[in-house]
Design an enzyme around this catalytic site. Structure first.
Site, PDB file in Angstrom:
ATOM      1  CD  GLU A  92      -2.159   1.104   3.077  1.00  0.00           C
ATOM      2  OE1 GLU A  92      -3.022   1.931   3.360  1.00  0.00           O
ATOM      3  OE2 GLU A  92      -1.771   0.224   3.879  1.00  0.00           O
ATOM      4  CD1 TRP A  93       1.214   6.835  -1.744  1.00  0.00           C
ATOM      5  CD2 TRP A  93       3.128   5.861  -2.356  1.00  0.00           C
ATOM      6  NE1 TRP A  93       2.178   7.805  -1.798  1.00  0.00           N
ATOM      7  CE2 TRP A  93       3.371   7.233  -2.174  1.00  0.00           C
ATOM      8  CE3 TRP A  93       4.196   5.033  -2.742  1.00  0.00           C
ATOM      9  CZ2 TRP A  93       4.623   7.816  -2.353  1.00  0.00           C
ATOM     10  CZ3 TRP A  93       5.445   5.616  -2.930  1.00  0.00           C
ATOM     11  CH2 TRP A  93       5.647   6.982  -2.740  1.00  0.00           C
ATOM     12  CG  LEU A  94       1.334   3.921   3.996  1.00  0.00           C
ATOM     13  CD1 LEU A  94       2.071   3.388   5.223  1.00  0.00           C
ATOM     14  CD2 LEU A  94      -0.149   4.094   4.322  1.00  0.00           C
ATOM     15  CG  ASP A 194      15.760  -3.360  11.342  1.00  0.00           C
ATOM     16  OD1 ASP A 194      16.621  -2.797  12.056  1.00  0.00           O
ATOM     17  OD2 ASP A 194      15.866  -3.435  10.098  1.00  0.00           O
TER      18      ASP A 194
HETATM   19  P1  ADP Z   1      14.605  -0.862   2.404  1.00  0.00           P
HETATM   20  O1  ADP Z   1      13.939  -2.208   2.563  1.00  0.00           O
HETATM   21  O2  ADP Z   1      15.438  -0.805   1.169  1.00  0.00           O
HETATM   22  O3  ADP Z   1      15.375  -0.415   3.636  1.00  0.00           O
HETATM   23  P2  ADP Z   1      12.384   0.875   3.187  1.00  0.00           P
HETATM   24  O4  ADP Z   1      11.252  -0.023   3.496  1.00  0.00           O
HETATM   25  O5  ADP Z   1      13.132   1.432   4.359  1.00  0.00           O
HETATM   26  O6  ADP Z   1      13.421   0.187   2.156  1.00  0.00           O
HETATM   27  O7  ADP Z   1      11.816   2.044   2.289  1.00  0.00           O
HETATM   28  C1  ADP Z   1      12.633   3.074   1.717  1.00  0.00           C
HETATM   29  C2  ADP Z   1      11.926   4.442   1.798  1.00  0.00           C
HETATM   30  O8  ADP Z   1      10.711   4.402   1.062  1.00  0.00           O
HETATM   31  C3  ADP Z   1      11.513   4.771   3.228  1.00  0.00           C
HETATM   32  O9  ADP Z   1      12.480   5.558   3.848  1.00  0.00           O
HETATM   33  C4  ADP Z   1      10.203   5.527   3.050  1.00  0.00           C
HETATM   34  O10 ADP Z   1      10.450   6.923   2.959  1.00  0.00           O
HETATM   35  C5  ADP Z   1       9.660   5.067   1.741  1.00  0.00           C
HETATM   36  N1  ADP Z   1       8.530   4.127   1.944  1.00  0.00           N
HETATM   37  C6  ADP Z   1       8.577   2.940   2.578  1.00  0.00           C
HETATM   38  N2  ADP Z   1       7.380   2.330   2.561  1.00  0.00           N
HETATM   39  C7  ADP Z   1       6.541   3.158   1.892  1.00  0.00           C
HETATM   40  C8  ADP Z   1       5.136   3.096   1.531  1.00  0.00           C
HETATM   41  N3  ADP Z   1       4.390   2.039   1.854  1.00  0.00           N
HETATM   42  N4  ADP Z   1       4.617   4.140   0.853  1.00  0.00           N
HETATM   43  C9  ADP Z   1       5.376   5.197   0.502  1.00  0.00           C
HETATM   44  N5  ADP Z   1       6.699   5.316   0.795  1.00  0.00           N
HETATM   45  C10 ADP Z   1       7.278   4.322   1.478  1.00  0.00           C
END
Ligand code: ADP
Length: 287
Positions: A92-94, A194
């Protein structure tokens, strides 16, 4: 690749989805992240090599477990798979905004509620997952001490030895862990696993969210400890958590031990100065 992912999203959500734009999103450490925009709906997609599908599946199942606990907002996992030699995970996009005092209080209260979710199978999880990109084993274990000694510390020390890490007081520390955890009898709690500051955020509506979990059932203090490892969360978070679910006496000492797991993992992932940081932590635990 994008067409295959869009087809998978259409099937899973039962609503046709076509990609109008995709753009890279920065900030992740391990994967490439993209925003997929279909006009009226958007999704967040992580990509990696096809061989990493297990990591994405474990992340999706961890998010699902937290989502189903209805205690803490996480991005809902939509689908995952492999295509064109890549693996993908669609969430889901947040839209993230800025946290208020209220948001951080809610974060503390919601995390306390999540930590009250327990397991009658002991400590562990139904499958192994990853912490960063490092494999994290989670075999079900009755005793927290046994679980933490073998599947957390001994495991990371074994990986560190293969990487050439030098921890002169490792054996002394391993021998001291039963004393460091003596008298502490945590219940198995659903933990994020984490929870550094980069994995906690707040939506534009002000709702707290946790991201990118390494879920299992463990001592809840592992999450609180990690919120203090790379920059603390705002104070409102700690006061709300403490009122909802007070920490046991002796947390401050266990905090260093629990964070040592992550610092050795950082040595395993990135090398460099994490070895000397780990050695200072070990020395302080043995003092
Ligand atoms: P990784 O697994 O490579 O560490 P992350 O899950 O930390 O990646 O996501 C990278 C970046 O993307 C986050 O810092 C956040 O800003 C953005 N992000 C993560 N999840 C979402 C989401 N569901 N919707 C929009 N942006 C997201």
């Amino acid at each position: 690749m994008w067409t295959d992912i869009a087809t998978h999203i259409s099937h899973t959500t039962d609503t046709p989805f076509q990609v109008k734009h995709h753009r890279p999103v920065g900030g992740g450490c391990i994967n490439q992240a993209y925003a997929l925009d279909g006009g009226d709906r958007a999704f967040f997609v992580k990509l990696n090599q096809a061989s990493q599908i297990g990591m994405f599946e474990a992340e999706a199942l961890g998010l699902k477990q937290i989502y189903q606990s209805q205690t803490m907002r996480v991005p809902r996992p939509i689908c995952w798979g492999t295509t064109d030699s890549r693996s993908y995970l669609v969430l889901e996009w947040l839209n993230f905004g800025y946290g208020t005092h209220q948001s951080w209080e809610d974060m503390g209260r919601n995390l306390a509620a999540m930590h009250r979710v327990s397991s009658d199978r002991g400590f562990g999880w139904d499958q192994s997952n990853t912490i960063g990109a490092t494999p994290q084993p989670n075999p079900w274990t009755q005793s927290w001490l046994d679980f933490f000694l073998e599947h957390r510390m001994a495991h990371q020390f074994r990986l560190a030895a293969r990487r050439g890490g030098h921890f002169p007081q490792q054996a002394a520390l391993m021998a001291a862990i039963p004393d460091l955890l003596a008298g502490h009898d945590p219940q198995p709690s659903l933990v994020h696993g984490d929870l550094w500051s980069g994995n906690a955020s707040v939506t534009v509506e002000g709702e707290p969210v946790i991201l990118d979990p390494a879920t299992y059932f463990g001592d809840r203090e592992v999450d609180i400890a990690m919120t203090e490892l790379f920059g603390r969360f705002p104070n409102e978070f700690y006061s709300a958590y403490q009122s909802a679910y007070p920490l046991d006496p002796g947390y401050d000492r266990r905090k260093t031990l629990y964070n040592l797991y992550h610092v050795i993992n950082h040595f395993n992932l990135f090398g460099g100065g994490y070895e000397s940081q780990a050695n200072s932590m070990i020395a302080s635990l043995l003092r």
